[in-house]
Design an enzyme around this catalytic site. Structure first.
Site, PDB file in Angstrom:
ATOM      1  N   HIS A 135     -13.255   4.494  -2.666  1.00 28.29           N
ATOM      2  CA  HIS A 135     -12.358   4.125  -3.772  1.00 28.29           C
ATOM      3  C   HIS A 135     -10.887   4.265  -3.355  1.00 28.29           C
ATOM      4  O   HIS A 135     -10.101   3.331  -3.514  1.00 28.29           O
ATOM      5  CB  HIS A 135     -12.657   5.000  -4.995  1.00 28.29           C
ATOM      6  CG  HIS A 135     -11.783   4.683  -6.162  1.00 28.29           C
ATOM      7  ND1 HIS A 135     -12.136   3.782  -7.141  1.00 28.29           N
ATOM      8  CD2 HIS A 135     -10.546   5.128  -6.500  1.00 28.29           C
ATOM      9  CE1 HIS A 135     -11.161   3.696  -8.026  1.00 28.29           C
ATOM     10  NE2 HIS A 135     -10.179   4.508  -7.666  1.00 28.29           N
ATOM     11  N   GLU A 136     -10.550   5.424  -2.802  1.00 30.28           N
ATOM     12  CA  GLU A 136      -9.133   5.649  -2.439  1.00 30.28           C
ATOM     13  C   GLU A 136      -8.718   4.725  -1.300  1.00 30.28           C
ATOM     14  O   GLU A 136      -7.585   4.244  -1.267  1.00 30.28           O
ATOM     15  CB  GLU A 136      -8.880   7.116  -2.089  1.00 30.28           C
ATOM     16  CG  GLU A 136      -9.315   8.138  -3.163  1.00 30.28           C
ATOM     17  CD  GLU A 136      -8.910   7.783  -4.582  1.00 30.28           C
ATOM     18  OE1 GLU A 136      -7.928   7.052  -4.771  1.00 30.28           O
ATOM     19  OE2 GLU A 136      -9.599   8.231  -5.529  1.00 30.28           O
ATOM     20  N   TYR A 161     -10.841   0.955 -15.303  1.00 27.66           N
ATOM     21  CA  TYR A 161     -11.739   0.933 -14.146  1.00 27.66           C
ATOM     22  C   TYR A 161     -12.914   0.002 -14.392  1.00 27.66           C
ATOM     23  O   TYR A 161     -13.177  -0.922 -13.636  1.00 27.66           O
ATOM     24  CB  TYR A 161     -12.311   2.335 -13.877  1.00 27.66           C
ATOM     25  CG  TYR A 161     -11.318   3.370 -13.391  1.00 27.66           C
ATOM     26  CD1 TYR A 161     -10.412   3.948 -14.271  1.00 27.66           C
ATOM     27  CD2 TYR A 161     -11.291   3.768 -12.067  1.00 27.66           C
ATOM     28  CE1 TYR A 161      -9.512   4.913 -13.838  1.00 27.66           C
ATOM     29  CE2 TYR A 161     -10.388   4.740 -11.618  1.00 27.66           C
ATOM     30  CZ  TYR A 161      -9.507   5.309 -12.515  1.00 27.66           C
ATOM     31  OH  TYR A 161      -8.613   6.247 -12.085  1.00 27.66           O
ATOM     32  N   GLN A 178       1.314  15.849  -7.517  1.00 22.16           N
ATOM     33  CA  GLN A 178       0.512  14.757  -8.089  1.00 22.16           C
ATOM     34  C   GLN A 178       1.492  13.948  -8.936  1.00 22.16           C
ATOM     35  O   GLN A 178       1.872  14.376 -10.023  1.00 22.16           O
ATOM     36  CB  GLN A 178      -0.647  15.298  -8.936  1.00 22.16           C
ATOM     37  CG  GLN A 178      -1.354  14.250  -9.791  1.00 22.16           C
ATOM     38  CD  GLN A 178      -1.877  13.054  -9.003  1.00 22.16           C
ATOM     39  OE1 GLN A 178      -2.483  13.206  -7.946  1.00 22.16           O
ATOM     40  NE2 GLN A 178      -1.602  11.841  -9.479  1.00 22.16           N
ATOM     41  N   GLY A 197     -10.359  13.479  -8.751  1.00 19.06           N
ATOM     42  CA  GLY A 197     -11.371  13.381  -7.702  1.00 19.06           C
ATOM     43  C   GLY A 197     -10.688  12.997  -6.403  1.00 19.06           C
ATOM     44  O   GLY A 197     -10.931  13.566  -5.346  1.00 19.06           O
ATOM     45  N   GLY A 198      -9.820  12.011  -6.517  1.00 21.04           N
ATOM     46  CA  GLY A 198      -9.071  11.556  -5.361  1.00 21.04           C
ATOM     47  C   GLY A 198      -7.792  10.894  -5.812  1.00 21.04           C
ATOM     48  O   GLY A 198      -7.695  10.435  -6.955  1.00 21.04           O
ATOM     49  N   MET A 199      -6.811  10.859  -4.918  1.00 23.96           N
ATOM     50  CA  MET A 199      -5.539  10.180  -5.214  1.00 23.96           C
ATOM     51  C   MET A 199      -5.137   9.425  -3.961  1.00 23.96           C
ATOM     52  O   MET A 199      -5.080  10.001  -2.874  1.00 23.96           O
ATOM     53  CB  MET A 199      -4.493  11.228  -5.628  1.00 23.96           C
ATOM     54  CG  MET A 199      -3.114  10.654  -5.869  1.00 23.96           C
ATOM     55  SD  MET A 199      -3.095   9.532  -7.307  1.00 23.96           S
ATOM     56  CE  MET A 199      -1.844   8.352  -6.780  1.00 23.96           C
ATOM     57  N   GLU A 200      -4.828   8.134  -4.175  1.00 27.25           N
ATOM     58  CA  GLU A 200      -4.672   7.204  -3.061  1.00 27.25           C
ATOM     59  C   GLU A 200      -3.326   7.288  -2.357  1.00 27.25           C
ATOM     60  O   GLU A 200      -2.765   6.255  -1.966  1.00 27.25           O
ATOM     61  CB  GLU A 200      -4.903   5.780  -3.581  1.00 27.25           C
ATOM     62  CG  GLU A 200      -3.858   5.253  -4.597  1.00 27.25           C
ATOM     63  CD  GLU A 200      -4.167   5.561  -6.047  1.00 27.25           C
ATOM     64  OE1 GLU A 200      -4.851   6.567  -6.313  1.00 27.25           O
ATOM     65  OE2 GLU A 200      -3.707   4.805  -6.920  1.00 27.25           O
ATOM     66  N   ASN A 201      -2.759   8.475  -2.181  1.00 30.86           N
ATOM     67  CA  ASN A 201      -1.464   8.565  -1.525  1.00 30.86           C
ATOM     68  C   ASN A 201      -1.538   7.896  -0.152  1.00 30.86           C
ATOM     69  O   ASN A 201      -2.432   8.205   0.637  1.00 30.86           O
ATOM     70  CB  ASN A 201      -1.043  10.033  -1.406  1.00 30.86           C
ATOM     71  CG  ASN A 201      -0.900  10.673  -2.773  1.00 30.86           C
ATOM     72  OD1 ASN A 201      -0.336  10.081  -3.687  1.00 30.86           O
ATOM     73  ND2 ASN A 201      -1.464  11.862  -2.943  1.00 30.86           N
ATOM     74  N   GLU A 212      -6.790  -0.257 -10.991  1.00 29.27           N
ATOM     75  CA  GLU A 212      -8.085   0.440 -10.969  1.00 29.27           C
ATOM     76  C   GLU A 212      -9.285  -0.496 -11.089  1.00 29.27           C
ATOM     77  O   GLU A 212     -10.340  -0.213 -10.535  1.00 29.27           O
ATOM     78  CB  GLU A 212      -8.131   1.526 -12.044  1.00 29.27           C
ATOM     79  CG  GLU A 212      -7.120   2.659 -11.839  1.00 29.27           C
ATOM     80  CD  GLU A 212      -7.293   3.437 -10.529  1.00 29.27           C
ATOM     81  OE1 GLU A 212      -8.328   3.283  -9.846  1.00 29.27           O
ATOM     82  OE2 GLU A 212      -6.370   4.199 -10.181  1.00 29.27           O
TER      83      GLU A 212
HETATM   84  N1  BES Z   1      -5.292   6.751  -8.869  1.00 27.88           N
HETATM   85  C1  BES Z   1      -6.457   7.419  -9.329  1.00 27.88           C
HETATM   86  C2  BES Z   1      -6.166   8.785  -9.889  1.00 27.88           C
HETATM   87  C3  BES Z   1      -5.139   8.788 -10.987  1.00 27.88           C
HETATM   88  C4  BES Z   1      -5.154   7.841 -11.987  1.00 27.88           C
HETATM   89  C5  BES Z   1      -4.181   9.761 -11.014  1.00 27.88           C
HETATM   90  C6  BES Z   1      -4.178   7.873 -12.989  1.00 27.88           C
HETATM   91  C7  BES Z   1      -3.223   9.774 -12.004  1.00 27.88           C
HETATM   92  C8  BES Z   1      -3.224   8.835 -12.994  1.00 27.88           C
HETATM   93  C9  BES Z   1      -7.539   7.519  -8.251  1.00 27.88           C
HETATM   94  O1  BES Z   1      -7.603   6.418  -7.417  1.00 27.88           O
HETATM   95  C10 BES Z   1      -8.868   7.593  -8.945  1.00 27.88           C
HETATM   96  O2  BES Z   1      -9.197   6.661  -9.619  1.00 27.88           O
HETATM   97  N2  BES Z   1      -9.603   8.673  -8.774  1.00 27.88           N
HETATM   98  C11 BES Z   1     -10.915   8.840  -9.335  1.00 27.88           C
HETATM   99  C12 BES Z   1     -11.936   8.685  -8.230  1.00 27.88           C
HETATM  100  C13 BES Z   1     -13.063   7.820  -8.495  1.00 27.88           C
HETATM  101  C14 BES Z   1     -12.962   6.676  -9.396  1.00 27.88           C
HETATM  102  C15 BES Z   1     -13.956   7.601  -7.321  1.00 27.88           C
HETATM  103  C16 BES Z   1     -11.031  10.249  -9.928  1.00 27.88           C
HETATM  104  O3  BES Z   1     -10.148  11.057  -9.684  1.00 27.88           O
HETATM  105  O4  BES Z   1     -11.972  10.511 -10.636  1.00 27.88           O
HETATM  106 ZN    ZN Z   2      -8.299   4.671  -8.421  1.00 23.10          ZN
END
Ligand code: BES
Ligand code: ZN
Length: 614
Positions: A307-308, A395, A128, A280-284, A330
């Protein structure tokens, strides 16, 4: 020396890295990667080149043409946020070859023992890197201002396979020749019988935080023409459930393309990680990482994927130049996510999501009431760890700002603007002013209609922000109001409710309620045992702050079964901030026992919550 990013040692007068070639030997027994990294710069350089690293041990840095060692130094004591600066002395080279090993405590890596996996027989490791952890895997200019292409040769145990945020080139046997740059490692070890090599290449330039891999005993299901879902192959039910949950992915990609322009990354695969995954998710790119907690057979799984996926345009194509402009990633993505959700799930669900976001944004104002800087979209982050100030503000305030512009100019004009914005800045990293200049140039007079400076630089929530309205949203808010008068929603009223409706309801209850009322609500609707973690965690937060001690066992069980930081942050904060001695003690005890099962980033975040309140 002029830094370009408060979180990086990268110097603005130095050429940026354009390509990285990595050779990685994964030693699962030692939780270590023995590696070489060949960095190519945009132009030859003479002088002291600065790189970022964190807990990496460098053996040597060579001129790759001559294999002559180059002088280098590593700062003796690491900066607590940025890590260790590596300075290499160059005399006209445009490439350097770094031989190094990672540390078992590398902040980007979580090494899982076989017992921590589904199969219980094979180990697992995953990365991550966002926001500033790529530097713990390879020394680099770890700033989104530097976009890199990369290729990787990865040597792993043969029962395992690897996935990356890159194109998979081939799986093959190791070759003797390849071990020569990994000087700690003999070619016998590299070519041992039980090893295999996986090769990857990433041809689109990405910010280093989008570098990602996972290695384990993986299997997959096909879910669409450009989408597979991957998970541990032993987790057959997870794979089957995920394939069902994400069956609508191709439709979402098509909608995304209609709204925002071509999908530029060819594949859109999904990887469902073990429960310790911190987000929750990571946009790799090409391989989105997901927590298994999103698979629950309702709308949330698709929402996280939306979202991703949306990041494929906003974030991965157009990237914030550094974390002070994180809202560009975001905020736009939250807007784009809701546009996709609106098409595929309907306006009601999109509005429900907006409502949950609106509540979250208002709660963040309370969290940051003594630190108003982090209620601004554009904020100063010198000396600040981005993981510590991660919040809903970029966000949801970002979303509100984008929506404010949409409402001003109308959808049709805004859609056109958005497409042009993406086409203009794709594969670039930009700051807030670049966006505002583009906005003003393309929507003349907008600055007279919207106070752009207040939105991007002001604190709090601007007056012209938009609280969502819809029948279901309004109904849920009024039911939450009635709870204060002692009224519980009836079976009829909640008959159609799924996770998101419950979440909105619970989040709108007073922070602390009459304990007997909280217990009665749970008795009737079984919220503490919900399989939906959003619901479960929202309820447990309420139970903790309402001093319902009977739920401590469930809180402990929850904190020991998942590592998603959203849940850890919520429950540890509730225990440590609103709880008495008993709750604070419980927080300490749970963390001591669960710590090793969390990703290193999550460990750091929980540590900082506990040290703030205990
Ligand atoms: N890029 C983020 C996760 C992230 C942000 C990782 C900052 C490290 C540092 C990802 O796109 C995200 O926003 N995930 C959300 C999902 C949601 C908004 C649907 C999460 O993990 O909660
Ligand atoms: Zn995000």
């Amino acid at each position: 020396m002029a830094p370009i990013d408060p979180h990086s040692f990268t110097d603005s007068s130095h050429p940026l890295t354009t390509h990285v070639s990595l050779s990685l030997y994964l030693d699962f027994n030692a939780s270590t990667i023995h590696a070489s990294a060949l960095l190519s710069l945009s132009s030859p350089f003479s002088g002291n080149l600065s790189l970022d690293s964190r807990s990496i041990s460098i053996k040597s840095i060579l001129d790759p043409q001559t294999l002559i060692p180059l002088h280098f130094s590593v700062s003796p004591s690491p900066d607590p946020i940025k890590g260790s600066e590596v300075v290499v002395v160059l005399a006209g080279q445009s490439q350097i070859l770094i031989l190094y090993s990672t540390s078992p405590s590398a902040s980007a890596l979580q090494w899982l023992s076989p017992l921590q996996t589904f199969s219980k027989t094979h180990p697992y490791v995953y990365t991550q890197c966002q926001a500033i952890h790529a530097r713990s895997i390879f020394p680099c200019q770890d700033t989104p201002a530097a976009r890199i292409r990369y290729d990787v040769v990865m040597n792993i145990p043969s029962p395992l396979s690897a996935v990356m945020s890159a194109c998979h080139v081939r799986r093959r046997l190791p070759v003797l020749e390849e071990a020569k740059h990994l000087d700690a490692l003999s070619s016998v070890v590299w070519c041992a019988e039980d090893r295999v090599v996986e090769e990857f290449a990433m041809e689109q330039p990405i910010p280093p935080y989008l570098f990602a891999f996972a290695v384990g005993e993986l299997g997959f299901r096909e879910v669409g023409p450009r989408t597979r879902v991957y998970a541990e192959s032993a987790a057959g039910e997870v794979l089957d459930a995920a394939a069902l949950e994400f069956a609508g992915t191709e439709e979402m990609i098509k909608q995304g393309e209609k709204l925002f322009g071509d999908y530029e990354w060819e594949r859109f695969d999904l990887l469902v990680l073990p429960p310790s995954f911190p987000y929750g998710g990571m946009e790799n790119p090409r391989m989105v990482f997901l927590t298994p907690t999103v698979i629950k057979g309702d709308a949330t799984g698709a929402q996280v994927v939306a979202h991703e996926l949306a990041h494929s345009w906003t974030g991965n194509l157009i990237t914030n130049i550094n974390n002070e402009h994180f809202w560009l990633n975001e905020g736009f993505t939250t807007y784009a996510e809701r546009r996709i959700v609106e098409v595929v799930q309907g306006a009601d669900i999109a509005t429900l999501n907006m409502g949950i976001g609106w509540r979250g944004l208002n709660d963040e104002m309370e969290r940051f009431k003594d630190n108003l800087e982090f209620t601004k979209l554009k904020n100063k982050q010198e000396g600040v760890d981005p993981d510590d100030v991660y919040s809903q503000v970029p966000y949801e305030k970002g979303f509100q700002f984008v929506l404010r512009i949409e409402r001003q100019v109308g959808r049709t004009a805004f859609d056109e603007f958005l497409k042009k914005y993406i086409a203009t800045f794709k594969f670039k990293s930009i700051d807030t002013d670049t966006f505002l200049d583009f906005l003003k140039a393309n929507i003349p007079g907008i600055e007279k209609e919207i106070n752009l400076q207040l939105w991007t630089e002001g604190v709090g929530i601007p007056e012209d922000a938009y609280e969502p309205v819809s029948a279901i949203y309004t109904k849920i808010i009024s039911l939450a109001e009635e709870f204060k008068q002692g009224k519980m929603p009836s079976e009829d009223e909640v008959a159609e409710w799924k996770g998101q409706e419950w979440e909105l309801y619970l989040e709108n209850l007073p922070k602390s309620c009459e304990p007997s009322q909280v217990v009665a609500l749970d008795k009737r609707y079984r919220l503490a045992e919900s399989k939906d973690y959003e619901v479960k965690v929202s309820f447990l937060k309420l139970a903790i702050s309402s001093k319902c001690k009977g739920y401590h066992g469930e809180v402990e069980k929850t904190l020991k079964s998942v590592g998603r930081m959203l849940y850890l942050r919520t429950l540890f904060t509730a225990l440590a901030q609103t709880g008495g001695t008993e709750e604070k003690q419980l927080a300490k005890q749970i963390f001591a026992e669960a710590r090793e099962t969390y990703h290193p980033i999550a460990q750091g975040v929980v540590e900082s919550i506990l040290s703030k309140y205990i």
